[in-house]
Design a protein around this motif. Structure first.
Motif, PDB file in Angstrom:
ATOM      1  N   VAL A 343       0.337  -1.592   0.080  1.00 55.11           N
ATOM      2  CA  VAL A 343       0.366  -0.395  -0.243  1.00 55.11           C
ATOM      3  C   VAL A 343       0.620   1.120   0.144  1.00 55.11           C
ATOM      4  O   VAL A 343       0.207   2.412   0.306  1.00 55.11           O
ATOM      5  N   LYS A 344       2.249   1.065  -0.095  1.00 57.03           N
ATOM      6  CA  LYS A 344       3.212   2.636   0.293  1.00 57.03           C
ATOM      7  C   LYS A 344       3.256   2.370  -1.217  1.00 57.03           C
ATOM      8  O   LYS A 344       3.887   1.134  -2.049  1.00 57.03           O
ATOM      9  N   ALA A 345       4.750   3.412  -1.370  1.00 60.15           N
ATOM     10  CA  ALA A 345       5.169   3.913  -2.061  1.00 60.15           C
ATOM     11  C   ALA A 345       6.612   2.442  -2.626  1.00 60.15           C
ATOM     12  O   ALA A 345       6.936   1.386  -1.789  1.00 60.15           O
ATOM     13  N   VAL A 361       7.084   4.903   7.893  1.00 61.05           N
ATOM     14  CA  VAL A 361       6.436   5.806   9.270  1.00 61.05           C
ATOM     15  C   VAL A 361       5.905   6.324   8.783  1.00 61.05           C
ATOM     16  O   VAL A 361       5.924   7.806   8.201  1.00 61.05           O
ATOM     17  N   ASP A 362       4.493   6.822   9.583  1.00 61.99           N
ATOM     18  CA  ASP A 362       3.257   8.313   9.374  1.00 61.99           C
ATOM     19  C   ASP A 362       2.830   8.912  10.695  1.00 61.99           C
ATOM     20  O   ASP A 362       2.708   7.607  11.795  1.00 61.99           O
ATOM     21  N   VAL A 363       3.424   9.662  10.735  1.00 60.08           N
ATOM     22  CA  VAL A 363       3.112  10.666  12.366  1.00 60.08           C
ATOM     23  C   VAL A 363       1.693  11.496  11.920  1.00 60.08           C
ATOM     24  O   VAL A 363       1.237  11.861  11.174  1.00 60.08           O
ATOM     25  N   GLY A 370      -5.083  13.041  11.893  1.00 58.15           N
ATOM     26  CA  GLY A 370      -4.434  12.186  11.346  1.00 58.15           C
ATOM     27  C   GLY A 370      -2.928  12.644  10.659  1.00 58.15           C
ATOM     28  O   GLY A 370      -2.629  13.487  10.892  1.00 58.15           O
ATOM     29  N   GLU A 371      -2.600  11.910   9.442  1.00 55.27           N
ATOM     30  CA  GLU A 371      -1.492  11.951   9.085  1.00 55.27           C
ATOM     31  C   GLU A 371      -0.686  14.076   8.623  1.00 55.27           C
ATOM     32  O   GLU A 371      -0.999  14.384   7.322  1.00 55.27           O
ATOM     33  N   ILE A 372      -0.051  14.007   9.028  1.00 52.10           N
ATOM     34  CA  ILE A 372       0.970  15.421   8.951  1.00 52.10           C
ATOM     35  C   ILE A 372       2.790  15.035   8.696  1.00 52.10           C
ATOM     36  O   ILE A 372       3.220  15.668   8.021  1.00 52.10           O
ATOM     37  N   ILE A 373       3.183  13.546   8.574  1.00 49.76           N
ATOM     38  CA  ILE A 373       4.525  13.208   8.083  1.00 49.76           C
ATOM     39  C   ILE A 373       4.582  11.828   7.529  1.00 49.76           C
ATOM     40  O   ILE A 373       3.469  10.764   8.377  1.00 49.76           O
ATOM     41  N   GLY A 374       4.733  11.517   6.622  1.00 48.14           N
ATOM     42  CA  GLY A 374       5.060   9.947   5.613  1.00 48.14           C
ATOM     43  C   GLY A 374       6.969  10.246   5.194  1.00 48.14           C
ATOM     44  O   GLY A 374       6.936  11.197   5.262  1.00 48.14           O
ATOM     45  N   GLY A 375       7.186   9.047   5.732  1.00 46.54           N
ATOM     46  CA  GLY A 375       8.836   9.158   5.371  1.00 46.54           C
ATOM     47  C   GLY A 375       8.103   7.070   5.670  1.00 46.54           C
ATOM     48  O   GLY A 375       7.791   6.311   5.490  1.00 46.54           O
TER      49      GLY A 375
END
Ligand code: 4AD
Ligand code: MG
Length: 448
Positions: A343-345, A361-363, A370-375
């Motif tokens: 489901v990810k890149a 990780v999603d923050v 909800g999500e503010i960071i994706g990494g």
């Protein structure tokens, strides 16, 4: 300018810094926000972009001409105002101005009044007049907080060994899925507006160690949610010789620093927008960490107990309602790690303990934001990355340079992206990201 009453010129000041001028005469470059009169007293409220202040104009204290022009001043008329700063505990900013002189620059005619009156307006009307809406105290406060968040993000990275490297905006290939690309005609070839600077800053990280990018990014999002813009600003740090663990530590330190800075420097603005400060004060690292599996179990339990309406399908990515539920369970951001790789890149490193999961990780911000960071950690093997590019049916020829990074001194490396507008919406406690940026671009808005 000079003042007819006291004779001496008064220094130019701003409303936000009037505390330095208590008891002194100052000049303000201002606009009339609102006004009230009571017999021989006028109470104009001025704004100057840094805040608002109430002035007091007693008929006896000023010339007839000044009294009459202030009395006739209309909303958003511009003026140069001179007066004496007086502390007043009841005033929102702590000060009032004993007005001595007002030089009107442009008086807004009665026949064409400022369209945004002090009564309530609908959101569509306000967005249509966004160029004027931003003058109102709440919107101005949000924009100042946004600027503080941007500065804090840059300061944190600059002071912690990250070098700013600016990636291109015109790109030959997708970074975050092909469904949200904005095509641009590029001298007869198709190019795209960037969705993220990540692929390019992976290369600058291998050149410089710790880097970041900060710039506009674009997604042709067909969704009309309160979290999606088609043009938004992203700050993306990237580190060589680092993995998921170092990335999560960076994320919590980074967010903790930004929130602390806003509390320290923009308390007046947080009060203007009536933000619950206590909710921000608890945002201190360490942040809770849960795996995708643990998050899925929490959603399952919530559904069984009737706390959420939608049943979560294990294996899917979380939708907005799922994230809202998860993030509302904590008093600080929660870090959800190790999502299913599919489901990810394409560029995410598989978990060595179970290759079905990605080291990502999603923050999720609290209060349901909800999500503010994706990494994630990035794939460092040439063969695996090439296979992933093929599996995702991405054009291999556009990624030759990206694969090169895995041929020459490949190392574990990791980074994340934080959407500035999502962060502003959360820190300001807003319902919608459209108020977090001067001119929002969404599925159905390009004007003004
Ligand atoms: O999770 P995303 O898609 O991750 C990336 O783009 C990575 N390449 C970043 C990286 O690892 N360097 O987007 C990152 C963040 C999201 O968490 C969200 O805050 C924001 O960008 N974002 C949006 N903000 C507003 N409107 C949209 N349409 C957004 N899409 C993503
Ligand atoms: Mg994401």
């Amino acid at each position: 300018m000079t003042d007819a009453v006291a004779g001496a010129p008064a220094p130019l000041a701003t409303i936000a810094t009037l505390g330095r001028h208590e008891g002194e005469r100052v000049t303000l470059h201002a606009w009339l926000y609102n006004a009230r009169a009571s017999g021989k007293l006028l109470f104009p409220i001025f704004r100057d972009g840094t805040g608002t202040i109430q002035g007091i104009v007693p008929k006896a204290a000023v010339s007839e001409a000044v009294f009459e022009s202030v009395k006739k001043l209309t909303q958003e008329s511009s003026a140069i105002v001179t007066g004496k700063v007086r502390a007043d505990a009841r005033a929102p900013g702590g000060y009032e101005l004993d007005v001595e002189d007002v030089e009107v620059i442009q008086r807004v005619p009665e026949e064409t009044p400022f369209p945004i009156s002090l009564k309530e307006h609908g959101t569509d009307f306000l967005m249509e007049h966004r160029h004027l809406w931003i003058r109102t105290p709440r919107q101005s406060a949000i924009l100042r907080i946004r600027a503080e968040i941007v500065k804090a993000a840059r300061d944190y990275l600059d002071d912690n060994g990250f070098t700013l490297t600016d990636p291109p905006i015109l790109t030959p290939a997708a970074c975050e899925g092909t469904s949200t690309l904005f095509p641009v005609e590029y001298f007869g070839e198709e190019a795209y507006l960037t969705q993220s600077g990540q692929l390019y800053i992976e290369s600058t990280a291998l050149a410089l160690g710790k880097v970041y990018s900060f710039g506009p990014t674009f997604r042709a999002e067909k969704s009309k949610t309160r979290r999606h813009l088609t043009e938004f600003w992203m700050v993306e740090p990237e580190m060589a010789f680092a993995g998921l663990e170092e990335l999560m530590v960076l994320a919590e330190e980074f967010i903790g620093f930004i929130v602390g800075r806003v509390l320290e420097r923009r308390l007046v603005d947080l009060k203007v927008i009536e933000r619950d400060i206590a909710k921000l004060q608890s945002v201190k690292p360490p942040f809770p960490r849960i795996s995708y599996d643990e998050a899925a179990a929490m959603l399952d339990e919530a559904y069984t107990k009737g706390l959420i309406e939608n049943k979560f399908e294990y294996g899917d990515d979380f939708g907005s309602p799922d994230e809202t539920y998860l993030s509302s369970q904590y008093d600080r951001p929660v870090m959800v790690h190790r999502y299913p790789a599919n489901v990810k890149a394409f560029y995410m490193e598989p978990d060595p303990e179970n290759a079905k999961f990605a080291l990502c990780v999603d923050v999720l911000a609290p209060e349901g934001y909800g999500e503010i960071i994706g990494g994630s950690q990035r794939i460092s093997s040439y063969d695996l990355l090439k296979r992933r590019i093929e599996e995702h049916k991405l054009p291999l020829e556009a990624f030759g340079w990206y694969l090169d990074l895995r041929r020459y001194g490949s190392v574990p490396h990791a980074g994340f992206g934080m959407g500035i507008e999502r962060a502003v919406a959360w820190i300001c406690g807003l319902d919608h990201v459209r108020e977090t940026i001067p001119f929002a671009r969404t599925l159905n808005r390009m004007y003004p």
